[in-house]
Design a protein around this motif. Structure first.
Motif, PDB file in Angstrom:
ATOM      1  N   THR A  24       0.838  -1.207   0.000  1.00  0.00           N
ATOM      2  CA  THR A  24       0.000   0.000   0.000  1.00  0.00           C
ATOM      3  C   THR A  24       0.867   1.249   0.000  1.00  0.00           C
ATOM      4  O   THR A  24       0.612   2.197  -0.758  1.00  0.00           O
ATOM      5  CB  THR A  24      -0.954  -0.001   1.219  1.00  0.00           C
ATOM      6  N   LYS A  42      -2.621   3.751   4.543  1.00  0.00           N
ATOM      7  CA  LYS A  42      -2.216   2.457   5.101  1.00  0.00           C
ATOM      8  C   LYS A  42      -3.060   2.092   6.314  1.00  0.00           C
ATOM      9  O   LYS A  42      -3.453   0.937   6.476  1.00  0.00           O
ATOM     10  CB  LYS A  42      -0.727   2.459   5.456  1.00  0.00           C
ATOM     11  N   VAL A  45      -6.522   0.982   5.048  1.00  0.00           N
ATOM     12  CA  VAL A  45      -6.472  -0.373   4.493  1.00  0.00           C
ATOM     13  C   VAL A  45      -6.372  -1.393   5.618  1.00  0.00           C
ATOM     14  O   VAL A  45      -7.117  -2.384   5.650  1.00  0.00           O
ATOM     15  CB  VAL A  45      -5.302  -0.525   3.492  1.00  0.00           C
ATOM     16  N   PHE A  64      -6.043  -1.479  -6.212  1.00  0.00           N
ATOM     17  CA  PHE A  64      -5.556  -0.103  -6.246  1.00  0.00           C
ATOM     18  C   PHE A  64      -5.727   0.399  -7.673  1.00  0.00           C
ATOM     19  O   PHE A  64      -5.288  -0.265  -8.614  1.00  0.00           O
ATOM     20  CB  PHE A  64      -4.073  -0.037  -5.878  1.00  0.00           C
ATOM     21  N   VAL A  72      -8.789   2.895  -3.613  1.00  0.00           N
ATOM     22  CA  VAL A  72      -8.501   1.585  -3.048  1.00  0.00           C
ATOM     23  C   VAL A  72      -9.826   0.905  -2.742  1.00  0.00           C
ATOM     24  O   VAL A  72     -10.674   1.469  -2.060  1.00  0.00           O
ATOM     25  CB  VAL A  72      -7.666   1.696  -1.752  1.00  0.00           C
TER      26      VAL A  72
END
Length: 105
Positions: A24, A42, A45, A64, A72
């Motif tokens: 990521t 990050k 995610v 992505f 994302v």
């Protein structure tokens, strides 16, 4: 401009989380996000994956997409029985706060 995509599919196991965070971060860098935006992405995610894991998903797919920014998409796969966790509320609050701060699609 052609839309570029990268997809990762993996089991929702703790040992994969570091690899996913590194991937990521790399995608964020390629998309031109600054350090703070990359860290926020990050965290988003990671929290999304933790929500899936706590809710019975055994695998996930991340997509992505970079065209005019970064998008994302986090999807769970292989769902089994689970009971929602109190930690989900904290994760949702964190996601809500961070996503508002990001200029992502």
């Amino acid at each position: 401009m052609m839309k570029e995509e990268m997809t990762l599919s993996f089991p929702l196991k703790s040992e994969f989380m570091t690899t996913v965070r590194l991937a990521t971060g790399g995608v964020c860098s390629l998309a031109g996000l600054d350090l703070d935006e990359s860290e926020d992405c990050k965290v988003c995610v990671t929290e999304s994956l933790l929500i899936l894991k706590r809710n019975g998903y055994r695998a996930a797919t991340l997509t992505f997409a970079a065209d005019a920014g970064l998008r994302v998409c986090v999807r769970g796969a292989e769902k089994s029985e689970a009971t929602p966790s109190d930690e989900d509320e904290i994760s949702y609050a964190l996601l809500g706060a961070l996503v508002i701060g990001l200029d992502l699609e």
